[in-house]
Structure formats: structure tokens, C-alpha cells
Design a protein around this motif. Structure first.
Motif, PDB file in Angstrom:
ATOM      1  N   UNK A  28       0.806  -1.224   0.000  1.00  0.00           N
ATOM      2  CA  UNK A  28       0.000   0.000   0.000  1.00  0.00           C
ATOM      3  C   UNK A  28       0.840   1.276   0.000  1.00  0.00           C
ATOM      4  N   UNK A  29       2.119   1.155   0.283  1.00  0.00           N
ATOM      5  CA  UNK A  29       2.984   2.338   0.308  1.00  0.00           C
ATOM      6  C   UNK A  29       3.391   2.756  -1.106  1.00  0.00           C
ATOM      7  N   UNK A  30       3.532   4.059  -1.327  1.00  0.00           N
ATOM      8  CA  UNK A  30       4.064   4.533  -2.608  1.00  0.00           C
ATOM      9  C   UNK A  30       5.559   4.253  -2.665  1.00  0.00           C
ATOM     10  N   UNK A  31       6.257   4.578  -1.590  1.00  0.00           N
ATOM     11  CA  UNK A  31       7.689   4.304  -1.518  1.00  0.00           C
ATOM     12  C   UNK A  31       7.879   3.130  -0.562  1.00  0.00           C
ATOM     13  N   UNK A  32       7.907   1.928  -1.123  1.00  0.00           N
ATOM     14  CA  UNK A  32       7.874   0.717  -0.320  1.00  0.00           C
ATOM     15  C   UNK A  32       9.252   0.085  -0.184  1.00  0.00           C
ATOM     16  N   UNK A  33       9.321  -0.897   0.697  1.00  0.00           N
ATOM     17  CA  UNK A  33      10.565  -1.636   0.923  1.00  0.00           C
ATOM     18  C   UNK A  33      10.687  -2.794  -0.054  1.00  0.00           C
TER      19      UNK A  33
ATOM     20  N   UNK B 158       3.259  14.398  -0.550  1.00  0.00           N
ATOM     21  CA  UNK B 158       4.409  14.058   0.294  1.00  0.00           C
ATOM     22  C   UNK B 158       3.968  13.218   1.489  1.00  0.00           C
ATOM     23  N   UNK B 159       2.802  13.532   2.030  1.00  0.00           N
ATOM     24  CA  UNK B 159       2.255  12.740   3.128  1.00  0.00           C
ATOM     25  C   UNK B 159       1.873  11.343   2.648  1.00  0.00           C
ATOM     26  N   UNK B 160       1.316  11.261   1.442  1.00  0.00           N
ATOM     27  CA  UNK B 160       0.905   9.963   0.887  1.00  0.00           C
ATOM     28  C   UNK B 160       2.103   9.040   0.684  1.00  0.00           C
ATOM     29  N   UNK B 161       3.232   9.626   0.296  1.00  0.00           N
ATOM     30  CA  UNK B 161       4.411   8.794   0.037  1.00  0.00           C
ATOM     31  C   UNK B 161       4.898   8.080   1.298  1.00  0.00           C
ATOM     32  N   UNK B 162       4.607   8.658   2.445  1.00  0.00           N
ATOM     33  CA  UNK B 162       5.060   8.061   3.706  1.00  0.00           C
ATOM     34  C   UNK B 162       3.969   7.238   4.392  1.00  0.00           C
ATOM     35  N   UNK B 163       2.765   7.257   3.847  1.00  0.00           N
ATOM     36  CA  UNK B 163       1.613   6.676   4.523  1.00  0.00           C
ATOM     37  C   UNK B 163       1.629   5.148   4.474  1.00  0.00           C
TER      38      UNK B 163
END
Length: 594
Positions: A242-247, A371-376
Motif C-alpha cells: 500500500x505504500x508509494x515508496x515501499x521496501x 508528500x504525506x501519501x508517500x510516507x503513509x
């Protein structure tokens, strides 16, 4: 304009002496943007590649279908089709279905069980040196260890059972072009491992030592030995999907590692428009004419897809894990252009059957501050409450519907996609949208999905409280009275979902009786890979809370729950009454008049 070739004669008529890429699919070939094989085939064609398709090959004869084009210059692309082949073949009770919506005439039997596995094995046996890249819903949802309902066992990653060289998860047309470019430029399969949104096998993970965000999951063996480990894994997998910037995720399977790279960035509006405006012929291949209509095509032929993705986060749904939580929307002009095209077709009779997506009213909705979405890491933008960063205004969707309705030749525009009523507020014009839909875009029945009536079951499902459905029904009836409409509001419900006991189903039946409903749109919960509900069903643990959860697994218990939907059928009265009495729920029998 021509169809992508599915026969050798078509290849010869195009003057080709070789094919770059061969796509193998469990579906019949329909050249339309609602069908993944066509989307990827046309995307590759637009990039300059020669693409042929082998739709629904015969896997039980001498395998001539798999050999007809010979070895492609670059690779084979494999998909089971638009549906998981096991869901396509079997009911929740594991009974064989007798139809297939993606086959001419609706005939069953034109694809194998676990089609993506079967196709990749056959191709690797015949062409061991040609790369095989697998994608689509069946492989995508099995990219890591997963529970298999049909064999009732925890299975390893798809890549451990299949000889495919690479797995693409999610929506893959952009990545398939990048892969073709890499291989056409002399690259090796190993060079594709650097791409986002792929999964691959590795004997070592030394090459990942510089990856900043890497998460090691419990190994497959650990998950086999401990259901808690499997539940903990899912908690991580869902958050990262679900993350935009994921692991980067890694799971060990014996002496092999399965590496899952983070997803690619969500499609931009321009990229979505480009995908939908490729030169599709928007028809099934003419080869199928004598075999009958293809039900899946007939259902969507006069509909318009507005977006991909869903941020609802329902516990039993795979949409966000496959299409993404972020909404990728088409431009208004692209949508209107398609609607105009449909209106000009000689067989069009004035009715657009749908303008929507996974949830009709999520078009153009996104975080105000990206920017908030990328960390959500939230699984949902609307549950258990609506995110303050969500831009959820419905005015632009209302405007879109009205513009489509004004196109010459269009008499009616209906909304057939599901509507997320938990998006409605007075401030975001959600209830204005609801009125617009009821008055102008319902053909007589509006379907909504409360899914259950029990608060604790709905909490597990990640669905809003039952009171919202009551409010929706109240407003629906009021709108119909004011406008002289004799429409019906049809609710969807699920039985045997994790957390649901017979008492909860009996309560549902009583509430439906009081509202005057005789339910039609119902289903028994079917565990499918990579959903929270499936993990809860298998482990007996809610991965969200890591607490034990009740699961109805016994076939009789599941049937008892399902029967509660049909409390009004005389032939089931005794069976329902006996089930209630066995479970010390006789009071409900009285309330149901049993």
C-alpha cells in the motif's frame, strides 16, 4: 488496423518472418482496454515490437498451440487471464462451475486449473532457453508464500513451483515495454531484476547489501511451522503493497530467496490516457464468431473505465494489492472521447452500461499533499475514518456524468460499478452525488455492498457500520418518493467471513426481514491469496491485531451460515431452525417465524 495475430496465417499476412513476443493467456482474445492481454500486447506493439497471442491453448494434446509461432525473439509473456483460474473454476464450496465468462459461448473447460503454472511449465519444457515472464492476477497474488484454499495448504511463492524466469505483479504494461527494450538491447534476464514491481529467485542476497529499505520476512519453513509467523508476514506485506515508496521484501525458501522489488510509481493521467487510447479494435477476435458471444465482453462493451486502484482497504479484496491503493485516473477528455466513440457505433442502442472503476466514485480522488501519501502506511484512506488529507469532492464526478449524458446518441448513462457510500459527506457533495446517481443513472436497481450487519464482523471486514446502510436506504427511499421512482436498493452480503458466527448471520436475517428484504446478491466467503481475510481464515489470527479470531471452516457450519440468507424459503425452514437450536439460538428462530 488489425487484430494482434493469434494464428500463423495472420502472422504471414502481416509479412512477418519472426515474432518478438508471444503472449499466452487463459482468456479468449478480446482487443479491448478492459482485458490485460490486449493492453500489454498493444503497448508492446506501440513500442515497435511484433506481438502474437496464444489465447486458451490446448494443454492436453500434443501442445501444437504452444509451438505454432516457434520461439519468439525476446520472450513469452504468460497470464492465466483476468480471473484467478481457481476462482474461475470453483465455487466457495469447491464445486466445479459449468461456465466461463471469458470464453466464447460461456463454455467451461478451455483453461486448466492453475493456468499460469501449467503454461509456464509447458513453455519451459519446449523452449528451455527462451525467457518466460509471468504476470496477471493469479501470479501477482502468489508472489510470496500464501495459503491455498483449494488444496488447504500453505504454498510457497509462485516462482518456487513455476520455472518462469520473472514475475511481474500489479499492472504491468509499462514494465513489459521496459523489459522488451532491455532484452532487445542485448540485456539478460538478470538485468531485469533491477526493475520495480518484479519478483525473482536468487541464490544469495549479497547484491541487496546497499538497499536502504529492505525487510526480511519469516522464511517459508518458519511459516509452515508457525501460523503466527505467516500472520506477521502478511501484516508487513500488506503495508508495503500500500505504500508509494515501499521496501524490498525478501523471503527465504530453502536455499533460494524470493526477492520482491517495490512497486513502480502510480500511473500519471497522461500514462493512463495513453494506455486507453491505443488502437484497440474493441471487439473479440473474429475467429470466435461461430462459437457464440463472450459474456465478459458483452457485460463491458458499452462501458467506460475511468480509473484504476482502490483505497477502500476491504479485508477480503485484492484490488489494492494488485492495482494499487493510489487512484490512477484518466483525463475527462479521454473518457469523453471513448464515450463518443461508443455512441457512434452502428450496434449501439443508446445505453452506456457503466462509467466507473473498482469503486465508481473514486475517480480523481487523491491525497492533497502527496508528500504525506508517500510516507503513509494506512491500509485505507476511509476506514476506520476518512483521512483528512484525502481530496474526496464529488462535484467533478457529477459533472463528468452529465457531460457523458449530453453526448449525441446517448440516451442513458448507468453506473454499474460499486459505489463507496462511506465516502459520502455533506461537505464533499457525496450525498449530492448519490442523488444524481439515483435520479439519473439507475436502471431500476442500485446495488450497494454493506457486506454485513454485525459491528464486530464489519470491523474485521474493514467496512463501515451497518447504520450507514440504514442511512443510505432512508435517503434512497426519500429520493425515489420525491421523484416518483419505483427503484430498488439491492444490498450485497457475505457469509462465513472470519469473525462471523451463526449468531451474526441470524441477526443479519432478522434485520433483513424487518426491512422487507429477500436477499439475492450474496456470497459465501472464498479465501483467495493475499487478502487479510484469507490470512485470518488460514491462521485463525487477525493479522491486523495479531489476536485470535473465530473462523467457520467446517462445511456444515458454512452451509448453516449461508442458509440464513434464505430464511424465507419454505424448503429450508426446518434446516435453519435445527441449526439455530443446535447452537442455542432458538430466540432467533422465533423472530424469523420459524
Amino acid at each position: 488496423m488489425h487484430f494482434l495475430p493469434i494464428t500463423l496465417d495472420e502472422v504471414k499476412r502481416l509479412g512477418w518472418d519472426y515474432v518478438d513476443i508471444v503472449m499466452v493467456s487463459g482468456d479468449a482474445y478480446i482487443d479491448h482496454p478492459s482485458f490485460g492481454t490486449a493492453v500489454i500486447g498493444r503497448s508492446l506493439e506501440a513500442a515497435g515490437y511484433r506481438v502474437a497471442i496464444i489465447p486458451q491453448p490446448n494443454w492436453r494434446d500434443d501442445l501444437r498451440d504452444f509451438r505454432k509461432f516457434g520461439a519468439p525473439r525476446l520472450f513469452f509473456g504468460v497470464t492465466s487471464g483476468c480471473m484467478d483460474s481457481m476462482v474461475n473454476h470453483y465455487t466457495a464450496a469447491k464445486r466445479l462451475r459449468h461456465d466461463d465468462a471469458y470464453t466464447p459461448g460461456g463454455q467451461a473447460g478451455f483453461r486448466p486449473d492453475r493456468a499460469a503454472y501449467v503454461y509456464t511449465r509447458i513453455l519451459k519444457d519446449i523452449y528451455p532457453d527462451v525467457p518466460v515472464i509471468v504476470g496477471g492476477i493469479e501470479a501477482s497474488m502468489r508472489r510470496l508464500a500464501h495459503y491455498d484454499y483449494w488444496d488447504d495448504v500453505l504454498k510457497p511463492s509462485f516462482l518456487m513451483d513455476s520455472p518462469a524466469d520473472l514475475l511481474i505483479y500489479g499492472m504491468g504494461e509499462k514494465l513489459m515495454v521496459q523489459m522488451a527494450d532491455c532484452l532487445a538491447g542485448g540485456g539478460r534476464v538478470e538485468d531485469l531484476y533491477a526493475l520495480p514491481q518484479v519478483a525473482y529467485r536468487a541464490k544469495t542476497i549479497d547484491h541487496l547489501k546497499n538497499v536502504e529499505d529492505l525487510k526480511m520476512l519469516h522464511s517459508f519453513k518458519e511459516c509452515q511451522q508457525s501460523k503466527r509467523c505467516e500472520a506477521e508476514n502478511y501484516h508487513i506485506i500488506e503495508a508495503e503493497s500500500n505504500r508509494i515508496e515501499a521496501a524490498t521484501l525478501v523471503q527465504q525458501h530453502g536455499d533460494t530467496y524470493i526477492v520482491v522489488n517495490p512497486p513502480d510509481m502510480p500511473f500519471t493521467e497522461a500514462e493512463m490516457d495513453a494506455t486507453f487510447e491505443l488502437p484497440y479494435l474493441r471487439q473479440p477476435h473474429p475467429k470466435y464468431k461461430k462459437r457464440g458471444a463472450i459474456p465478459a465482453f458483452e457485460m463491458i462493451r458499452n462501458s467506460v473505465n475511468t480509473h484504476r486502484g482502490c483505497f477502500g482497504g476491504c479485508a477480503f479484496c485484492t484490488i489494492s494489492a494488485h492495482q494499487g491503493k493510489q487512484i490512477a485516473s484518466r483525463s475527462e477528455e479521454s473518457i469523453l472521447k471513448e464515450a463518443r466513440w461508443i455512441a457512434q457505433q452502428p450496434d449501439f442502442h443508446g445505453v452506456i452500461s457503466d462509467v466507473g472503476g473498482p469503486s465508481a466514485n473514486m475517480w480523481r480522488m487523491r491525497g492533497k499533499n502527496q508528500d504525506l501519501c508517500r510516507k503513509c502506511v494506512r491500509y485505507s484512506c476511509i476506514q476506520p475514518n476518512m483521512c483528512k488529507n484525502l481530496q474526496s469532492d464529488h462535484q467533478h464526478i457529477i459533472s463528468l456524468y452529465r457531460k457523458v449524458s449530453q453526448i449525441p446518441g446517448i440516451k442513458h448513462v448507468y453506473i454499474g460499478s460499486g459505489i463507496r457510500c462511506d465516502l459520502f459527506t455533506e461537505q464533499n457533495h457525496g450525498w449530492d452525488y448519490f442523488r444524481e446517481v439515483v435520479v439519473n443513472h439507475v436502471s431500476g436497481r442500485l446495488k450497494v455492498a454493506p457486506e454485513h450487519t454485525s459491528e464486530h464482523v464489519l470491523k474485521v471486514m474493514r467496512k463501515p457500520k451497518y447504520e450507514l446502510f440504514q442511512e443510505v436506504k432512508r435517503r434512497f427511499d426519500g429520493i425515489c418518493r420525491e421523484n416518483g421512482l419505483r427503484y430498488q436498493l439491492i444490498p450485497y452480503f457475505i457469509s462465513s467471513h472470519p469473525g462471523c458466527r451463526l449468531e451474526d448471520m441470524a441477526d443479519l436475517a432478522v434485520k433483513m426481514k424487518k426491512m422487507g428484504y429477500r436477499l439475492e446478491q450474496i456470497q459465501d466467503f472464498t479465501p483467495t491469496p493475499m487478502t487479510l481475510a484469507t490470512e485470518a481464515y488460514y491462521t485463525g489470527i487477525n493479522p491486523e491485531t495479531m489476536e485470535p479470531i473465530f473462523v467457520a471452516r467446517n462445511p456444515r457450519d458454512k452451509q448453516d451460515q449461508r442458509n440464513m440468507f434464505f430464511f424465507y424459503k419454505p424448503e429450508l425452514r426446518n434446516e435453519i431452525r435445527q441449526a439455530l437450536q443446535r447452537n442455542h439460538l432458538g430466540a432467533y428462530a422465533k423472530q424469523l417465524g420459524l
